[in-house]
Design a protein around this motif. Structure first.
Motif, mmCIF file in Angstrom:
data_model
loop_
_atom_site.group_PDB
_atom_site.id
_atom_site.type_symbol
_atom_site.label_atom_id
_atom_site.label_comp_id
_atom_site.label_asym_id
_atom_site.label_seq_id
_atom_site.Cartn_x
_atom_site.Cartn_y
_atom_site.Cartn_z
ATOM 1 N N LYS A 164 27.614 -9.880 52.600
ATOM 2 C CA LYS A 164 27.667 -10.271 51.194
ATOM 3 C C LYS A 164 26.247 -10.481 50.683
ATOM 4 C CE LYS A 164 29.313 -14.364 50.209
ATOM 5 N NZ LYS A 164 30.294 -15.472 50.025
ATOM 6 N N ILE A 165 26.019 -10.118 49.435
ATOM 7 C CA ILE A 165 24.694 -10.273 48.833
ATOM 8 C C ILE A 165 24.861 -10.761 47.405
ATOM 9 C CG2 ILE A 165 24.599 -7.854 48.053
ATOM 10 C CD1 ILE A 165 21.573 -7.938 48.591
ATOM 11 N N THR A 166 23.888 -11.550 46.937
ATOM 12 C CA THR A 166 23.950 -12.140 45.592
ATOM 13 C C THR A 166 22.857 -11.567 44.705
ATOM 14 O OG1 THR A 166 24.844 -14.200 46.480
ATOM 15 C CG2 THR A 166 23.840 -14.318 44.296
ATOM 16 N N LEU A 167 23.222 -11.268 43.455
ATOM 17 C CA LEU A 167 22.233 -10.807 42.478
ATOM 18 C C LEU A 167 21.704 -11.974 41.660
ATOM 19 C CD1 LEU A 167 20.714 -8.668 40.823
ATOM 20 C CD2 LEU A 167 22.790 -8.410 39.424
ATOM 21 N N GLY A 168 22.597 -12.722 41.018
ATOM 22 C CA GLY A 168 22.197 -13.823 40.151
ATOM 23 C C GLY A 168 23.282 -14.119 39.146
ATOM 24 N N GLU A 169 22.974 -14.952 38.179
ATOM 25 C CA GLU A 169 23.987 -15.406 37.230
ATOM 26 C C GLU A 169 24.173 -14.450 36.054
ATOM 27 O OE1 GLU A 169 23.777 -19.481 35.936
ATOM 28 O OE2 GLU A 169 22.755 -20.093 37.783
ATOM 29 N N TYR A 170 25.372 -14.455 35.533
ATOM 30 C CA TYR A 170 25.693 -13.825 34.249
ATOM 31 C C TYR A 170 25.597 -14.938 33.196
ATOM 32 C CZ TYR A 170 28.431 -11.748 30.459
ATOM 33 O OH TYR A 170 28.840 -11.256 29.237
ATOM 34 N N PRO A 171 24.984 -14.712 32.039
ATOM 35 C CA PRO A 171 24.542 -13.429 31.472
ATOM 36 C C PRO A 171 23.062 -13.115 31.695
ATOM 37 C CG PRO A 171 24.563 -15.078 29.753
ATOM 38 C CD PRO A 171 24.993 -15.777 31.011
ATOM 39 N N GLY A 174 33.105 -3.148 45.351
ATOM 40 C CA GLY A 174 32.512 -4.305 46.019
ATOM 41 C C GLY A 174 31.877 -5.324 45.098
ATOM 42 N N LEU A 175 31.635 -4.955 43.847
ATOM 43 C CA LEU A 175 30.993 -5.873 42.905
ATOM 44 C C LEU A 175 32.027 -6.829 42.312
ATOM 45 C CD1 LEU A 175 28.457 -6.717 41.242
ATOM 46 C CD2 LEU A 175 29.177 -5.033 39.524
ATOM 47 N N TYR A 176 31.667 -8.101 42.260
ATOM 48 C CA TYR A 176 32.563 -9.072 41.638
ATOM 49 C C TYR A 176 31.732 -10.215 41.054
ATOM 50 C CZ TYR A 176 31.959 -11.848 45.942
ATOM 51 O OH TYR A 176 31.439 -12.559 46.993
ATOM 52 N N VAL A 177 32.387 -10.972 40.185
ATOM 53 C CA VAL A 177 31.741 -12.153 39.624
ATOM 54 C C VAL A 177 32.484 -13.363 40.155
ATOM 55 C CG1 VAL A 177 33.134 -12.242 37.496
ATOM 56 C CG2 VAL A 177 30.846 -13.258 37.537
ATOM 57 N N GLU A 178 31.733 -14.352 40.616
ATOM 58 C CA GLU A 178 32.325 -15.591 41.115
ATOM 59 C C GLU A 178 32.158 -16.676 40.061
ATOM 60 O OE1 GLU A 178 30.807 -18.784 44.254
ATOM 61 O OE2 GLU A 178 31.552 -16.967 45.262
ATOM 62 N N VAL A 179 33.293 -17.241 39.639
ATOM 63 C CA VAL A 179 33.276 -18.300 38.631
ATOM 64 C C VAL A 179 33.374 -19.636 39.347
ATOM 65 C CG1 VAL A 179 34.346 -19.223 36.548
ATOM 66 C CG2 VAL A 179 34.440 -16.753 37.010
ATOM 67 N N GLN A 180 32.375 -20.464 39.196
ATOM 68 C CA GLN A 180 32.295 -21.735 39.912
ATOM 69 C C GLN A 180 32.802 -22.883 39.039
ATOM 70 O OE1 GLN A 180 28.168 -21.953 41.045
ATOM 71 N NE2 GLN A 180 28.378 -20.358 42.612
ATOM 72 N N THR A 234 31.476 -25.440 38.048
ATOM 73 C CA THR A 234 30.468 -25.899 37.075
ATOM 74 C C THR A 234 30.403 -25.010 35.849
ATOM 75 O OG1 THR A 234 28.775 -24.586 38.197
ATOM 76 C CG2 THR A 234 29.049 -26.881 38.906
ATOM 77 N N GLY A 235 31.091 -23.853 35.918
ATOM 78 C CA GLY A 235 31.042 -22.909 34.809
ATOM 79 C C GLY A 235 30.093 -21.749 35.048
ATOM 80 N N LYS A 236 29.282 -21.816 36.103
ATOM 81 C CA LYS A 236 28.376 -20.717 36.417
ATOM 82 C C LYS A 236 29.164 -19.477 36.833
ATOM 83 C CE LYS A 236 24.296 -23.327 37.914
ATOM 84 N NZ LYS A 236 23.363 -23.555 39.040
ATOM 85 N N LYS A 237 28.678 -18.318 36.416
ATOM 86 C CA LYS A 237 29.283 -17.039 36.786
ATOM 87 C C LYS A 237 28.226 -16.232 37.531
ATOM 88 C CE LYS A 237 31.973 -17.408 32.541
ATOM 89 N NZ LYS A 237 32.182 -16.895 31.159
ATOM 90 N N VAL A 238 28.468 -16.005 38.809
ATOM 91 C CA VAL A 238 27.455 -15.428 39.691
ATOM 92 C C VAL A 238 27.883 -14.053 40.173
ATOM 93 C CG1 VAL A 238 26.097 -15.764 41.789
ATOM 94 C CG2 VAL A 238 26.837 -17.756 40.453
ATOM 95 N N TRP A 239 26.966 -13.067 40.027
ATOM 96 C CA TRP A 239 27.239 -11.708 40.517
ATOM 97 C C TRP A 239 27.025 -11.658 42.033
ATOM 98 C CZ3 TRP A 239 29.741 -8.659 37.459
ATOM 99 C CH2 TRP A 239 29.502 -8.637 36.080
#
Length: 410
Positions: free
Chosen positions: A53-60, A25-31, A33-38
């Protein structure tokens, strides 16, 4: 295929957001703008359950290891039939509610609901809150404030030589926490548990130095090892009958040497009204010496550490404390009472004295008495400066300064 840090770093944005799965279920969304969000997607209650769906925050900011640990924690909740998304929302709601119950929030409510309506000088309470209480415990939940927190505030104030301000601050906190009790938020008043006598001993409010004590005090000040600016400042407080803060925060733009006047703006006065101080010849000479000593600063009494700010409020208190004189226990504010007492005894009009002290008169007399009494006050303050000179001269054996024709250099 599971993600790696190398893969994450190589992911490039596209015109539209896209997802790259890590697993469970975990994935990273690449937007774009370049942001990568868990993010994480899951179902509550099995295959047929509701998708959430739930959001953790940005990588890195959140690493791959942290994201996987977060996913495992969410999975543990799902197994127990709990929704991670609803749990997160509940935490946000609880945090928002907790913020309403902070000392800062209650202080604002108390100030608006009680102080503004019942206190004759709410600005003084506002100053106490903003200067000492809120910076120390403002973000603390009101229910978690303990006696040691109150003592931390009062001890810090006492450390700068302001014992009685520490007592005033404790009293303000006591009323604040009483308001919190009335609102049902706490059951114990931590400020009330701190006895006033352990902070400061209430002083008599009728201390007026005798003429002999005035002489001993000023001779002791000039014989001390204090900086010249501090000696002159204490002398000016006696001669000008102003409050300590009114002198400490004075700027040169307020002084008019051509007219021998000091215009204190309303925002620096206790009653929010401008105050004009006619300067004696001695006071003018002292201010002129301070102008030289201020090294181009806008402040009459600049700090030792920076010409861009005035000296600390505790500085003159510390100078007085260091003196070893045969003078009754007193505080700097007693200088005003001392001047008032001697001027009344000399027969000066009470209206002139009260105006010199920037006191508001009550009742009909105060309503109809709008005169500035400028010429009378100028004559009176010159007499007072001469009187103070005479007390210094009694037994003087120290160079004090050439402050006008009434006090020749030793």
């Amino acid at each position: 295929m599971a993600l790696t840090d190398t893969k994450l770093q190589r992911l490039q944005p596209k015109e539209r957001s896209f997802q790259v799965a890590d697993g469970n279920g975990l994935y990273v969304e690449v937007q774009p703008t370049g942001k990568k969000v868990w993010r994480m997607q899951y179902r509550i209650g099995g295959r047929d359950g509701k998708k959430e769906k739930i959001t953790l925050g940005e990588y890195p900011a959140y690493s791959l290891v942290e994201a996987r640990r977060w996913r495992d924690e969410c999975r543990a909740k799902i197994v127990r039939g709990q929704s991670p998304a609803r749990a997160k929302q509940a935490e946000k709601t609880a945090a928002a509610e907790a913020e309403k119950d902070t000392v800062r929030a209650f202080a604002e409510a108390w100030f608006a609901d009680v102080v503004n309506r019942t206190n004759s000088e709410p600005r003084n309470i506002r100053r106490i809150l903003n200067k000492d209480v809120l910076p120390a415990i403002g973000d603390k939940p009101v229910a978690e404030v303990r006696v040691e927190d109150v003592l931390k505030v009062t001890d810090a104030i006492k450390a700068r030589g302001a014992d009685h301000m520490a007592l005033h601050t404790r009293n303000a906190m006591k009323r604040l926490f009483a308001y919190a009790i009335a609102r049902g938020k706490i059951q114990f008043n931590p400020a009330a548990a701190v006895e006033a006598r352990f902070i400061a001993t209430a002083r008599s409010r009728d201390v007026a130095l005798s003429s002999q004590e005035i002489g001993r005090l000023l001779r002791g000040i000039y014989q001390s090892s204090a900086k010249r600016q501090y000696k002159l400042a204490l002398h000016l407080l006696i001669l000008c009958m102003v409050r300590k803060s009114e002198l400490l925060e004075a700027r040169w733009e307020e002084l008019g040497f051509d007219k021998a006047e000091w215009n204190i703006p309303a925002e620096r006065m206790k009653k929010d009204k401008p105050h004009l101080v006619p300067l004696s010849e001695q006071a003018v000479a002292m201010f002129q010496e301070l102008r030289v000593l201020s090294s181009g600063s806008e402040w009459v009494l600049p700090s030792r550490g920076s010409l861009r700010q005035p000296i600390a409020k505790s500085t003159l208190n510390n100078v007085v404390r260091s003196l070893n004189l045969e003078v009754r226990d007193f505080v700097i504010h007693d200088f005003r009472r001392t001047a008032s007492t001697h001027l009344h005894e000399a027969g000066f009009n009470s209206d002139w004295v009260e105006k010199a002290l920037a006191h508001e008169q009550k009742g009909v007399r105060g309503v109809y008495n709008r005169a500035e009494y400028l010429s009378q006050r100028k004559e009176m303050l010159q007499w007072w400066s001469n009187f103070v000179d005479a007390q210094i001269e009694e037994g003087r054996n120290v160079v004090i300064g050439n402050f006008g024709r009434y006090l020749p250099a030793a």
